[in-house]
Each structure stands twice: as structure tokens, then as C-alpha cells.
Design a protein around this motif. Structure first.
Motif, mmCIF file in Angstrom:
data_model
loop_
_atom_site.group_PDB
_atom_site.id
_atom_site.type_symbol
_atom_site.label_atom_id
_atom_site.label_comp_id
_atom_site.label_asym_id
_atom_site.label_seq_id
_atom_site.Cartn_x
_atom_site.Cartn_y
_atom_site.Cartn_z
ATOM 1 N N ARG A 140 0.501 -8.039 3.773
ATOM 2 C CA ARG A 140 0.158 -6.648 3.468
ATOM 3 C C ARG A 140 1.191 -5.723 4.131
ATOM 4 N N GLU A 163 0.837 -1.191 0.000
ATOM 5 C CA GLU A 163 0.000 0.000 0.000
ATOM 6 C C GLU A 163 0.881 1.254 0.000
ATOM 7 N N ARG A 203 1.950 -1.710 4.782
ATOM 8 C CA ARG A 203 1.336 -0.380 4.769
ATOM 9 C C ARG A 203 2.130 0.546 5.695
#
Length: 508
Positions: free
Chosen positions: A417, A381, A419
Motif C-alpha cells: 500500500r 491511495e 499512501r
């Protein structure tokens, strides 16, 4: 100043402040009460004077009516008649006002009732006298005057009025004494209160002065202590820097020196393996076993067959050599890792501006084949850009992403993920996965050197996370983990957005 002395001084200051507030409250309440009481007493004194004046005014109007009636009887002059009528007209209003004025005193109410009756009789006599005079019946008017004098109505009125005046004079003396006493008490209360306030103010000033002096002394001692502390910190920092360099040199020397005997052990192990093959071929030839049998000694130059006891001995020998070679390989990996750590510890970081997202995506691309084999998807992200050391960041993110791929749950599609966000001059990065997770009891253990947690079914030496945390700290940041068993893990890294390497490199 000791903590006990500070507590005692704070206690006395609070006690003094409370006493001051209490004194002010008592003085204010007492002063208000005494002032109101003095005002009420003064009002009653004025009330007494007004009542006495009303009695005298009533007597004056009655005497005025008598005088004007006699003058009219003797002379028949119209002025006496007019003066009499005005006096009679003023008597009833004056009597009503006096009745209202003394309504608070039961004794005076009894006197006013008697006085009202006597005045009513005298007014009736005045009315009849004036009618006889107007009808020119002077003899009857004179007789009526003598009758009124014989009835002693005027004397009764005078006596009642004098009794009421004496009662008012008594009340005046009592109320005047009460008023003086209230005013004296109010003045005394104000004076005493003012004195206490001044005394408390002086004590407060003294305490504040003492506290100020003590604070100045403490600040002077603190400045001296800070100067000494800075020198001590510099000295200890130099000692720590020297000790750290010595430890790194020691670790490098030890690791380098351990490599030499390890190479010898590896060489002699190979020779021992060849010697074992020769021994077991000699045993096979002595027992006259055909040479085309299966070989039980790996790496032997010829194939031999052995009897049961010799066959078991050959298997045990091969197994022992396998354990030795496996341990040698593990020790070689540990020594290599230690050498890498010492080399990394000596490297000076070079800060540069980094596009963190592009940087992390490049790392992810190098690990793509591992992610495909593990059936995992990696999502990157938006990440904040920072100024830091590129090689250190590469080792940090590579290690964490590699661990996330390595420790996914079997049979479950992996999802990793990455981020980030910023807060108060720091960049916060989170690398989360849906893998096997970490027991909360092992959250600190995993950052220790050569310590591992959970099921040991993956290759590793227990150095990666310890090295990552050391790099994060050298970069001026912090590192933590949030995880539960079978619920995935999230590693949180906090780094300064604009890192300055000069202080960190100097501290080394």
C-alpha cells in the motif's frame, strides 16, 4: 560569559527577587498589624474620653437636680420645678449609658454598682422632697433636705464619680502611650520598609544594568563569531565540495580501472577453461579411453571418459572455474553499481511539478509482472503533488516498491500500500507491505552501503536503500523505516512540497 557565571548571576537575581518579595510581605503584614493596633489604641483613647465625659455629664445632672430642688423649695417657682424634673429624667438614661460604657473594666463595674445605689437613694430623696413641697409642707421638706445632707449621699456620689474619673484618666494615659507607640512603630516600619524596597530596587537596577551590558557584549561576540562562522562554513563547505568531487572522481577512476583487469581475468578464465578441456582430452587419449564416453569438462569440443582419479580431478577443476566465474560476475555487478552511483552523484537535479499519484501508478504498471508472479496486490491511495526531480523520484519509488515485492513472505498473499499526506510544507509518503519484516536491530544497517540484513535468499548488492536515502537527502528530505520481524515494513519518506534545487546543486 561562562555558564558558571550565568548560573551564579541567575542565582543572585532569584535570591534578590525572593528577598524583595519577603521584605514586601513582612512590611505589608507588619504595617497592617501596626495600623490596626494603632487604630484600636486610638479607639480606646476616645473610649476613655467619652467615659469621662459621661461621668461628668451624670454629675452635672445630679447637681442640676439638687440646685433646682432647692430653688423650688425656697421660691416655689414653676421654672425650678420643671428644671428639676428634666434633670431627674436625664439621670437614669445617663447612668445606663455610663454602665454600658465601662462594661469592659472590672474595677469600674464595681464603682458603677456603688454609684447606682447612691444615686437611687438620692433620687428617692428628691421624690419625697418634691412631694412635701407640692403639699405645702415646707418644714418637712426642709427637714428631709437636712437629713439628706447629714446622710452624706451627695458626697458619696461625688467621691465615687471622682474615683471613676481618676481611673479613666489613668487608662487615658496608658492608652495614649500605647497609641503613640503603635503609630511610631507603624511609621518606622513603613520608613524602614520603603528604604529596603528602594535599596533592593537600586540593586536590581544595578544587576539588570550589568546583565544588559553582559548581554550586549555577548551579542557583539556572537555577531563576530557568526561572521567568522559563516566564513568558516563557506571554507569548510568548499573543502567538503572539493573532497566530495575528489571522492566521486576517485570512485569513478577506481571502478573504471578495476574493470580492465576484471575483463582480462574473465578472458583468461575462458582460455583456462578451454585449456582444461584440451588437457583432459589429452589425458583421456593417453589412457586409451574410448572417445564416446560422457564429457566432464563443460565447453570441451569432444566427449571423453576418464578414470576415477582423473574424473575427480576434472570435477574439481570445473568447480573451481565455476567459483571464479561467479565471483567475477558479482564483482562486475558491484563495479557497475559504483559507476552508476558516481554518475548519479554528478547529475544535477531538475525540479518540476509532478502528479505523484499518476507518476507512482506508472511505476507500478512497469512492475506489474513481478507483482503477479509474487501474488501481490499494490494499492495506490491519494498522494500529494510535489515539485521535485522526476528521475530521482522514479529511482526512489521503483527501488522501494521492488523491495516490497521481493521480500514478501512465502505462501502469503502480498499486499503493498502506497499512501501520502502533507504536513507543514512537506509531503510524507509511506510504502508499507505485509512481508517478512526487518529486525529492529537492522533498521540502520539496511541503509549502509553493501550491507544487507536478514536471510540472503534474494539477489542484490546492498546498494539500493543506501542510494535511495542519498537521493532523499539530496532532495532535502528524510527517510526512515518502521518494521518488526514477520510483521511487514513501512518505509516513510518526507520530502518538501516545493523543492528548490539551486541550493542543493550549489552545495555540491
Amino acid at each position: 560569559m561562562t555558564a558558571e557565571l550565568q548560573r551564579r548571576r541567575a542565582f543572585w537575581q532569584i535570591l534578590l527577587l525572593s528577598a524583595g518579595l519577603l521584605v514586601l510581605t513582612v512590611i505589608s503584614a507588619g504595617s497592617v498589624y501596626l495600623v490596626n493596633k494603632a487604630r484600636d489604641d486610638s479607639k480606646w483613647v476616645v473610649h476613655t474620653i467619652e467615659t469621662e465625659n459621661e461621668i461628668n455629664a451624670l454629675l452635672l445632672e445630679i447637681r442640676r437636680a439638687e440646685s433646682s430642688a432647692r430653688g423650688f423649695l425656697l421660691t416655689g417657682g414653676p421654672d425650678f420645678q420643671s428644671d428639676h424634673e428634666k434633670a431627674v429624667a436625664a439621670i437614669i438614661p445617663a447612668l445606663d449609658k455610663l454602665t454600658r460604657q465601662i462594661g469592659d473594666n472590672p474595677a469600674q463595674r464595681e464603682n458603677i454598682e456603688k454609684l447606682s445605689a447612691a444615686i437611687g437613694v438620692r433620687l428617692d430623696q428628691f421624690s419625697r422632697e418634691m412631694n412635701f413641697i407640692k403639699q405645702n409642707e415646707s418644714a418637712q421638706a426642709t427637714a428631709l433636705v437636712r437629713e439628706a445632707a447629714a446622710g452624706d449621699t451627695t458626697t458619696t456620689i461625688s467621691n465615687l464619680a471622682n474615683a471613676m474619673i481618676r481611673e479613666e484618666e489613668r487608662l487615658f494615659r496608658t492608652r495614649n502611650v500605647n497609641s503613640d507607640r503603635s503609630q511610631t512603630l507603624a511609621a518606622s516600619m513603613t520608613g524602614i520598609g520603603s528604604g529596603l524596597v528602594v535599596l533592593l530596587a537600586l540593586i536590581s537596577i544595578w544587576l539588570v544594568r550589568r546583565s544588559s551590558l553582559a548581554r550586549d557584549e555577548a551579542e557583539a561576540r556572537l555577531r563576530d563569531t557568526n561572521v567568522n562562522l559563516e566564513a568558516l562554513v563557506d571554507e569548510r563547505t568548499a573543502d567538503l565540495r572539493e573532497a566530495n568531487d575528489e571522492i566521486q572522481r576517485f570512485a569513478y577512476i577506481v571502478s573504471h580501472d578495476l574493470r580492465s583487469p576484471l575483463v582480462n581475468i574473465m578472458g583468461f578464465t575462458s582460455e583456462l577453461e578451454e585449456l582444461g578441456g584440451d588437457i583432459f582430452r589429452r589425458i583421456g587419449s593417453l589412457t586409451r579411453v574410448p572417445a564416446d564416453g560422457p564429457s566432464l569438462v563443460p565447453g570441451s569440443s569432444g566427449e571423453i571418459a576418464l578414470e576415477d582419479a582423473d574424473q575427480q580431478l576434472s570435477a574439481d577443476f570445473s568447480e573451481a572455474l565455476g567459483f571464479i566465474k561467479s565471483s567475477i560476475a558479482k564483482m562486475d555487478r558491484l563495479i557497475s553499481a559504483i559507476l552508476n552511483l558516481t554518475r548519479e552523484g554528478r547529475r544535477e537535479f531538475q525540479p518540476e511539478k509532478i502528479d505523484t499519484r499518476a507518476f507512482v501508478e506508472a511505476i507500478v504498471s512497469t512492475l506489474a509482472h513481478q507483482a503477479v508472479e509474487a501474488q501481490a496486490e499494490i494499492h495506490v491511495e491519494a498522494l500529494p503533488g510535489i515539485v521535485s526531480d522526476r528521475l530521482a523520484l522514479e529511482q526512489i519509488f521503483s527501488n522501494l516498491i521492488d523491495n516490497a515485492i521481493k521480500y514478501l513472505k512465502n505462501g502469503v498473499a502480498g499486499e503493498i500500500r502506497i499512501r501520502g499526506r502533507t504536513k507543514l510544507g512537506y509531503a510524507i509518503f509511506e510504502i508499507s507491505d505485509n512481508g517478512r519484516g526487518i529486525d529492529p536491530r537492522d533498521h540502520q544497517r539496511i541503509f549502509e552501503l553493501f550491507r544487507r540484513a536478514g536471510t540472503q535468499d534474494k539477489p542484490g548488492q546492498g546498494i539500493g536503500l543506501a542510494h535511495v536515502r542519498a537521493l532523499v537527502r539530496r532532495l532535502g528530505g528524510t527517510m526512515s523505516v518502521s518494521s518488526e520481524l514477520n510483521a511487514g515494513s513501512t518505509f516513510i519518506i518526507t520530502l518538501p512540497i516545493a523543492w528548490n534545487a539551486s541550493n542543493r546543486n550549489a552545495d555540491r
